[in-house]
Design a protein around this motif. Structure first.
Motif, PDB file in Angstrom:
ATOM      1  N   HIS A 260       0.612  11.069   4.925  1.00 41.14           N
ATOM      2  CA  HIS A 260      -0.029  10.226   3.912  1.00 41.14           C
ATOM      3  C   HIS A 260      -0.389   8.858   4.486  1.00 41.14           C
ATOM      4  N   SER A 261       0.503   8.316   5.308  1.00 45.03           N
ATOM      5  CA  SER A 261       0.221   6.997   5.903  1.00 45.03           C
ATOM      6  C   SER A 261      -0.956   7.063   6.863  1.00 45.03           C
ATOM      7  N   LYS A 262      -1.074   8.169   7.593  1.00 44.80           N
ATOM      8  CA  LYS A 262      -2.194   8.336   8.521  1.00 44.80           C
ATOM      9  C   LYS A 262      -3.517   8.482   7.772  1.00 44.80           C
ATOM     10  N   THR A 263      -3.467   9.130   6.604  1.00 44.85           N
ATOM     11  CA  THR A 263      -4.693   9.397   5.847  1.00 44.85           C
ATOM     12  C   THR A 263      -5.092   8.226   4.954  1.00 44.85           C
ATOM     13  N   TYR A 264      -4.111   7.633   4.269  1.00 48.94           N
ATOM     14  CA  TYR A 264      -4.424   6.612   3.269  1.00 48.94           C
ATOM     15  C   TYR A 264      -3.910   5.216   3.631  1.00 48.94           C
ATOM     16  N   GLY A 265      -3.153   5.118   4.717  1.00 48.62           N
ATOM     17  CA  GLY A 265      -2.681   3.808   5.158  1.00 48.62           C
ATOM     18  C   GLY A 265      -1.502   3.274   4.384  1.00 48.62           C
ATOM     19  N   ASN A 266      -0.815   4.142   3.600  1.00 48.29           N
ATOM     20  CA  ASN A 266       0.370   3.682   2.872  1.00 48.29           C
ATOM     21  C   ASN A 266       1.352   4.831   2.712  1.00 48.29           C
ATOM     22  N   ASP A 268       3.043   5.902  -0.342  1.00 47.61           N
ATOM     23  CA  ASP A 268       3.272   5.940  -1.781  1.00 47.61           C
ATOM     24  C   ASP A 268       4.111   7.168  -2.118  1.00 47.61           C
ATOM     25  N   GLU A 271       3.220   9.266  -5.178  1.00 51.11           N
ATOM     26  CA  GLU A 271       2.081  10.151  -4.999  1.00 51.11           C
ATOM     27  C   GLU A 271       2.428  11.329  -4.098  1.00 51.11           C
ATOM     28  N   VAL A 272       3.232  11.074  -3.057  1.00 54.12           N
ATOM     29  CA  VAL A 272       3.554  12.118  -2.083  1.00 54.12           C
ATOM     30  C   VAL A 272       4.634  13.067  -2.604  1.00 54.12           C
TER      31      VAL A 272
END
Length: 329
Positions: A260-266, A268, A271-272
């Motif tokens: 998720h951090s690689k895709t959206y930069g956070n 969350d 959400e995950v």
């Protein structure tokens, strides 16, 4: 077919070929053993990548000299294609003494969505033929508390234990509602005439205990002794399959956060994961998840997969794979 319908079917019948899959690994394995118990004879298992189609056909097609059944149990991550399934069914048609059980599990390296795609594809092919009607596919969902209590009660009765629903609920709660662990814990009580809440607390330990956290800290921070913590976990009645499940779950959480951090930069977590853990836990997860590279995640999933295969084969290799995991981390 649903679990409820399958339960009714099993009262008076035994399926010729069965596909078991879904959200509960425990129920997939549990119902496989329920079917096997009906035969009361030896059976052949093929585990994951070791599946050989021709060997499976040869085994199911062979005539047993002693008149026993030929029961083949396949534990799979990968789907069988249409031709393979048709081959298996044709062989079952020609040999009345042969039966097939497929336990189809979710690989730790794939998403829930991908697993759903795979089991739906397999289930579509698992239908009755003109000559065999008892070809059944069953999807299992995570059981409710009442369902878990019922399953535990059935085993308690089989063991001759004096466990009522209240005591079973305490046992289940002690194990954080992990049915697989609670089911295994029942064997500890066969030497006691009276079961009390205090005895349950004394004999059973939750996987949420600090000891599992200690194991994870040793793996990631390399502070402490793996041999000692593994022995402590075993002494507390936590078996290697349960340890594997917890380590796999933890690494998969980290991988989800990493992706998720690689895709959206956070990261969350709501959400995950669908919930937000305490900030201290989130800080640890965040730090550990970004420390692991994509290549290392792939290597970890490969190790977990190999470990799981060996566990299904009944081999005690936890220390070997924990060391390999620690070396990667």
């Amino acid at each position: 077919m649903t679990k409820a319908v399958f339960d009714k079917f099993l009262i008076n019948s035994t399926p010729k070929a069965t596909l078991l899959y879904g959200d509960s690994e425990f129920l997939v394995s549990h119902y496989s053993h329920i079917i096997l118990d009906k035969f009361k004879c030896n059976y052949k298992s093929m585990y994951f990548e070791e599946y050989n189609h021709q060997d499976a056909i040869n085994y199911l097609g062979a005539n047993n000299l002693f008149g026993d059944f030929n029961i083949l149990v396949l534990k799979l991550y990968a789907t069988l294609n249409k031709k393979q399934i048709q081959d298996l069914f044709k062989t079952l048609e020609t040999n009345r003494q042969s039966f097939l059980i497929i336990e189809f599990y979710k690989s730790p390296s794939i998403t829930d969505a991908e697993y759903a795609k795979r089991f739906k594809a397999m289930a579509m092919l698992f239908k009755p033929t003109n000559k065999i009607q008892d070809i059944i596919e069953v999807r299992f969902y995570q059981p409710s508390i009442d369902e878990m209590i019922k399953i535990l009660s059935q085993k308690a009765i089989k063991l001759g234990l004096k466990f009522d629903s209240y005591l079973l609920s305490i046992l289940l709660e002690t194990q954080n509602n992990d049915l697989s662990i609670a089911y295994g814990e029942l064997d500890k009580f066969i030497y006691f005439n009276e079961i009390t809440p205090k005895l349950i607390q004394e004999l059973s330990y939750s996987l949420g205990d600090i000891k599992i956290e200690s194991l994870l800290n040793i793996l990631f921070d390399k502070k402490g002794n793996l041999i000692e913590i593994l022995q402590v976990l075993h002494d507390e009645g936590i078996d290697n399959m349960s340890i594997l499940r917890e380590v796999s779950r933890y690494i998969y959480i980290l991988f989800q956060l990493y992706g998720h951090s690689k895709t959206y930069g956070n990261m969350d977590t709501k959400e995950v994961l669908g919930y937000r853990p305490p900030q201290q836990i989130l800080n640890t997860w965040s730090r550990r998840s970004i420390k692991i590279t994509t290549e290392k995640y792939l290597a970890l999933f490969d190790i977990l997969n190999k470990w799981r295969i060996k566990q299904f084969e009944g081999k005690e290799v936890a220390m070997q794979y924990l060391i390999e995991i620690q070396q990667i981390l």
